[in-house]
Design an enzyme around this catalytic site. Sequence first.
Site, PDB file in Angstrom:
ATOM      1  N   CYS A  15      14.775   7.605   0.989  1.00  0.00           N
ATOM      2  CA  CYS A  15      16.145   7.211   0.681  1.00  0.00           C
ATOM      3  C   CYS A  15      16.725   6.641   1.968  1.00  0.00           C
ATOM      4  O   CYS A  15      16.082   6.664   3.008  1.00  0.00           O
ATOM      5  CB  CYS A  15      16.992   8.413   0.279  1.00  0.00           C
ATOM      6  SG  CYS A  15      16.301   9.332  -1.115  1.00  0.00           S
TER       7      CYS A  15
ATOM      8  N   ARG B 108      15.227   0.917   0.843  1.00  0.00           N
ATOM      9  CA  ARG B 108      14.665   2.273   0.913  1.00  0.00           C
ATOM     10  C   ARG B 108      14.864   3.053  -0.387  1.00  0.00           C
ATOM     11  O   ARG B 108      14.349   4.161  -0.529  1.00  0.00           O
ATOM     12  CB  ARG B 108      15.331   3.062   2.055  1.00  0.00           C
ATOM     13  CG  ARG B 108      15.081   2.479   3.417  1.00  0.00           C
ATOM     14  CD  ARG B 108      15.766   3.312   4.477  1.00  0.00           C
ATOM     15  NE  ARG B 108      15.192   4.633   4.587  1.00  0.00           N
ATOM     16  CZ  ARG B 108      14.151   4.932   5.352  1.00  0.00           C
ATOM     17  NH1 ARG B 108      13.586   4.006   6.085  1.00  0.00           N
ATOM     18  NH2 ARG B 108      13.689   6.157   5.411  1.00  0.00           N
TER      19      ARG B 108
ATOM     20  N   TRP C 174      16.345   7.137  -3.741  1.00  0.00           N
ATOM     21  CA  TRP C 174      15.100   6.896  -4.475  1.00  0.00           C
ATOM     22  C   TRP C 174      14.641   8.280  -4.877  1.00  0.00           C
ATOM     23  O   TRP C 174      14.145   9.051  -4.054  1.00  0.00           O
ATOM     24  CB  TRP C 174      14.089   6.210  -3.555  1.00  0.00           C
ATOM     25  CG  TRP C 174      12.854   5.775  -4.248  1.00  0.00           C
ATOM     26  CD1 TRP C 174      11.629   6.369  -4.194  1.00  0.00           C
ATOM     27  CD2 TRP C 174      12.699   4.635  -5.088  1.00  0.00           C
ATOM     28  NE1 TRP C 174      10.735   5.665  -4.956  1.00  0.00           N
ATOM     29  CE2 TRP C 174      11.358   4.603  -5.513  1.00  0.00           C
ATOM     30  CE3 TRP C 174      13.564   3.631  -5.538  1.00  0.00           C
ATOM     31  CZ2 TRP C 174      10.874   3.601  -6.350  1.00  0.00           C
ATOM     32  CZ3 TRP C 174      13.076   2.647  -6.378  1.00  0.00           C
ATOM     33  CH2 TRP C 174      11.745   2.642  -6.762  1.00  0.00           C
TER      34      TRP C 174
ATOM     35  N   ASN D 191      17.804  12.416   3.565  1.00  0.00           N
ATOM     36  CA  ASN D 191      16.590  11.658   3.283  1.00  0.00           C
ATOM     37  C   ASN D 191      15.419  12.569   3.606  1.00  0.00           C
ATOM     38  O   ASN D 191      15.348  13.105   4.711  1.00  0.00           O
ATOM     39  CB  ASN D 191      16.545  10.402   4.164  1.00  0.00           C
ATOM     40  CG  ASN D 191      15.187   9.721   4.116  1.00  0.00           C
ATOM     41  OD1 ASN D 191      14.521   9.744   3.085  1.00  0.00           O
ATOM     42  ND2 ASN D 191      14.784   9.132   5.224  1.00  0.00           N
ATOM     43  N   GLY D 192      14.496  12.726   2.633  1.00  0.00           N
ATOM     44  CA  GLY D 192      13.330  13.564   2.877  1.00  0.00           C
ATOM     45  C   GLY D 192      13.118  14.521   1.717  1.00  0.00           C
ATOM     46  O   GLY D 192      13.653  14.318   0.628  1.00  0.00           O
TER      47      GLY D 192
ATOM     48  N   GLU E  48     -10.661  -2.523  -4.482  1.00  0.00           N
ATOM     49  CA  GLU E  48      -9.274  -2.680  -4.041  1.00  0.00           C
ATOM     50  C   GLU E  48      -9.179  -3.745  -2.942  1.00  0.00           C
ATOM     51  O   GLU E  48      -8.250  -4.566  -2.941  1.00  0.00           O
ATOM     52  CB  GLU E  48      -8.730  -1.320  -3.562  1.00  0.00           C
ATOM     53  CG  GLU E  48      -7.321  -1.329  -2.991  1.00  0.00           C
ATOM     54  CD  GLU E  48      -6.244  -1.836  -3.940  1.00  0.00           C
ATOM     55  OE1 GLU E  48      -6.530  -2.077  -5.120  1.00  0.00           O
ATOM     56  OE2 GLU E  48      -5.113  -2.033  -3.466  1.00  0.00           O
TER      57      GLU E  48
ATOM     58  N   LYS F 273      -6.939  -7.203  -3.114  1.00  0.00           N
ATOM     59  CA  LYS F 273      -5.956  -7.633  -2.092  1.00  0.00           C
ATOM     60  C   LYS F 273      -6.281  -9.044  -1.635  1.00  0.00           C
ATOM     61  O   LYS F 273      -5.404  -9.894  -1.505  1.00  0.00           O
ATOM     62  CB  LYS F 273      -5.957  -6.714  -0.858  1.00  0.00           C
ATOM     63  CG  LYS F 273      -5.483  -5.289  -1.024  1.00  0.00           C
ATOM     64  CD  LYS F 273      -4.078  -5.127  -1.479  1.00  0.00           C
ATOM     65  CE  LYS F 273      -4.005  -5.090  -2.974  1.00  0.00           C
ATOM     66  NZ  LYS F 273      -3.303  -4.091  -3.664  1.00  0.00           N
TER      67      LYS F 273
ATOM     68  N   GLU G 188      -5.414 -11.613  -4.373  1.00  0.00           N
ATOM     69  CA  GLU G 188      -3.983 -11.748  -4.669  1.00  0.00           C
ATOM     70  C   GLU G 188      -3.234 -12.602  -3.661  1.00  0.00           C
ATOM     71  O   GLU G 188      -2.351 -13.362  -4.037  1.00  0.00           O
ATOM     72  CB  GLU G 188      -3.323 -10.358  -4.669  1.00  0.00           C
ATOM     73  CG  GLU G 188      -3.608  -9.530  -5.878  1.00  0.00           C
ATOM     74  CD  GLU G 188      -2.926  -8.170  -5.780  1.00  0.00           C
ATOM     75  OE1 GLU G 188      -3.334  -7.365  -4.933  1.00  0.00           O
ATOM     76  OE2 GLU G 188      -1.985  -7.923  -6.538  1.00  0.00           O
TER      77      GLU G 188
ATOM     78  N   HIS H 154     -29.285  -6.698  -8.962  1.00  0.00           N
ATOM     79  CA  HIS H 154     -29.306  -6.940 -10.407  1.00  0.00           C
ATOM     80  C   HIS H 154     -28.647  -8.275 -10.756  1.00  0.00           C
ATOM     81  O   HIS H 154     -28.306  -8.509 -11.909  1.00  0.00           O
ATOM     82  CB  HIS H 154     -28.622  -5.786 -11.140  1.00  0.00           C
ATOM     83  CG  HIS H 154     -29.336  -4.480 -10.960  1.00  0.00           C
ATOM     84  ND1 HIS H 154     -30.570  -4.228 -11.501  1.00  0.00           N
ATOM     85  CD2 HIS H 154     -29.017  -3.375 -10.237  1.00  0.00           C
ATOM     86  CE1 HIS H 154     -30.974  -3.014 -11.159  1.00  0.00           C
ATOM     87  NE2 HIS H 154     -30.044  -2.472 -10.374  1.00  0.00           N
TER      88      HIS H 154
ATOM     89  N   LYS I  32       5.787  -8.166  -9.566  1.00  0.00           N
ATOM     90  CA  LYS I  32       5.629  -6.779  -9.109  1.00  0.00           C
ATOM     91  C   LYS I  32       5.346  -5.824 -10.273  1.00  0.00           C
ATOM     92  O   LYS I  32       4.450  -5.012 -10.201  1.00  0.00           O
ATOM     93  CB  LYS I  32       6.879  -6.340  -8.344  1.00  0.00           C
ATOM     94  CG  LYS I  32       6.769  -4.943  -7.745  1.00  0.00           C
ATOM     95  CD  LYS I  32       5.808  -4.909  -6.579  1.00  0.00           C
ATOM     96  CE  LYS I  32       5.524  -3.518  -6.095  1.00  0.00           C
ATOM     97  NZ  LYS I  32       4.250  -3.444  -5.373  1.00  0.00           N
TER      98      LYS I  32
HETATM   99  C1  F6R Z   1      -2.085  -5.054  -6.931  1.00  0.00           C
HETATM  100  C2  F6R Z   1      -0.973  -4.778  -7.827  1.00  0.00           C
HETATM  101  C3  F6R Z   1      -1.251  -4.670  -9.297  1.00  0.00           C
HETATM  102  C4  F6R Z   1      -0.700  -3.332  -9.811  1.00  0.00           C
HETATM  103  C5  F6R Z   1      -0.841  -3.233 -11.343  1.00  0.00           C
HETATM  104  C6  F6R Z   1      -0.409  -1.878 -11.848  1.00  0.00           C
HETATM  105  O1  F6R Z   1      -1.659  -5.246  -5.626  1.00  0.00           O
HETATM  106  O2  F6R Z   1       0.124  -4.624  -7.408  1.00  0.00           O
HETATM  107  O3  F6R Z   1      -2.611  -4.781  -9.593  1.00  0.00           O
HETATM  108  O4  F6R Z   1      -1.411  -2.309  -9.182  1.00  0.00           O
HETATM  109  O5  F6R Z   1      -0.065  -4.229 -11.936  1.00  0.00           O
HETATM  110  O6  F6R Z   1       0.904  -1.621 -11.508  1.00  0.00           O
HETATM  111  P1  F6R Z   1       1.529  -0.167 -11.678  1.00  0.00           P
HETATM  112  O7  F6R Z   1       0.857   0.723 -10.707  1.00  0.00           O
HETATM  113  O8  F6R Z   1       2.983  -0.354 -11.410  1.00  0.00           O
HETATM  114  O9  F6R Z   1       1.248   0.242 -13.095  1.00  0.00           O
END
Ligand code: F6R
Length: 600
Positions: free
Chosen positions: A2, A27, A73, A99-100, A474, A478, A481, A497, A595
């Site tokens: 927060c 935050r 948050w 905050n915490g 992962e 990254k 993306e 394979h 996002k």
């Molecule tokens: C990768 C990314 C996406 C999310 C995916 C799931 O950097 O941001 O692959 O991980 O859309 O999102 P959540 O976790 O919000 O369900």
Amino acid sequence: MCGIVGYVGNRPAAPILLEALRRLEYRGYDSAGMATVSGRLVVRKDRGRIADIDRKLKLVEMPGKVGVGHTRWATHGEPSQVNAHPHVDNAGKIAVVHNGIIENYLEIKKFLQDHGFRFVSKTDTEVVPHLISFFLNKGGNLEESVRRAARRLRGSFALAVISAEEPDKIIAVRQDSPLILGLGSGEIFLASDIPAMLQHTNRVLILENGEMAVLTSDRVVIRKFGSGAEVRREPMVVKWTAEMAEKGGYPHFTLKEIFQQPEAVQDTLRAPPEELRRLAKFLTNARRVYFVACGTSYHAALVAKYALAKLAGFPVEVVISSEFGEIGSVDGKTAVLAITQSGETADTLKAVEAARAAGARVACLTNVVGSSITRMSDLVCCTHAGPEVSVVATKTFAAQVAYLLRLAVEVAAARGRSGPRCRRLASGLKSLPEIMRKNLAELDPRVRRLASRLLRAEHIYLIGRGIGYPLVLEGALKLKEITYIHSEGMPAGELKHGTLALIEEGTPVIAVVPPGGSRVKIVSNVEEVKARGAHVVAIADNGKDLEGHVDELISIPHTEELFSPLLFIIPLQLLAYHITVARGQDPDRPRSLAKSVTVE
Ligand code: F6R
């Protein structure tokens, strides 16, 4: 995470607090509020974004030259008017922003209830004003009562406290959550972060753990709240532009969030033990267990699958949410854990809907208290990474992995398997944030150099085994993306394979080699691709034995195998970031991505 702010000086406090809160909204932004003193304590707070709350409650018009504010948050208690900060004591004289996470709040709450204090919210924070009031009733002044209260608290807390009885001051306390004081002329500012005060002053004092400060308009006195000893500290002068300030001095939110991972892990490891125990029981009581998730959250779920298997001998099926309807075999004895940082991903919500309709019980692990998934779940569990601004998930992955490692320890205990490794893991987890911090600082310049050599690659292959497998998935995600380079992560054993056909002279291959049983095998996979001319970069635990076998080596200090996801993901995230920047692209705004993916 927060944000908290405070002001004591000769100007009206409210407009200054409000502007500072707007700058700290990154935050947290599910609720907000302010308290000022003007003869009496005035408190206004609500659920929602700061601008909307201000329109509704006229925060800006609150009277007084001393005040505190908070942007929330949620961690304990859903976002709502009563759970929003500031929290006040029963007499309405003391206001606290925090905050915490206060770990021992249940025990303190019980103690205070036994002494007649009434609680109105579901937060951990509300114990603080009541505890201060308890000590005030015993005859101390505000400073002494805050000090005695701080000594009773466990966990992380940055606190700012004001009182109608001592209207000329703010008392600030810091333990494991950031707190900065800004020195103006005849006025003092307080905030969780420097940007919130930068338009007023660039002379700052950073409170350290275990310290408290008494702020009056022309003076700051810092003391250790344990011993009461006074601390002398010279202010420092910050040279930041406004834009740098918003990103905390980092050029992009992506990099800032990569560097915030130790804090995200630390806060998440403070999740209430009873929540973890409930989740472990929820899973171990079921006949069949599914984890459903998408993207990065899916990779965190795969890490958990390995950890649960290795530590607790507990099998779970991890299914990509959008595929769950096709293969999920669900009945009343099935438990589903939905992992989603946003809590709003349509594919995951649909999977949960389908599971519930077939009679399954559902738990969720999310970073957003009050999100849609929490309203559909029988059991709600939370990571505490704070809001993630950049589109790519980084710190929420680290928080999910940290939570799920703790879960593996709990599940092992529930199954009577808490042997020495389990105990080592449970205690070792606490030191992880510090190890991550050190790794970040050491790896960043090395990975930046590596990025300059890979930035023109057309394809990058990543190979890993065991717990390294979800990490290469992962890492590849990254890279795809934000760099837009085609990247593929795969189990190293799968190369032969098929994919080996694509490896030719100069093809970049990144081998992720954590500690553990499969290390020997991956070394022979490295030989396989080397023999075909691949340019091999190894990210390896204590990689000395790989020197001479690979073209470049990023060596990670030795750690317990199950901790490696939190350390090995760092160079992969940094690599994606630095390649992106070197290619002149914006990591914070990757093309075609959002996002939260709220459509199927
Ligand atoms: C990768 C990314 C996406 C999310 C995916 C799931 O950097 O941001 O692959 O991980 O859309 O999102 P959540 O976790 O919000 O369900």
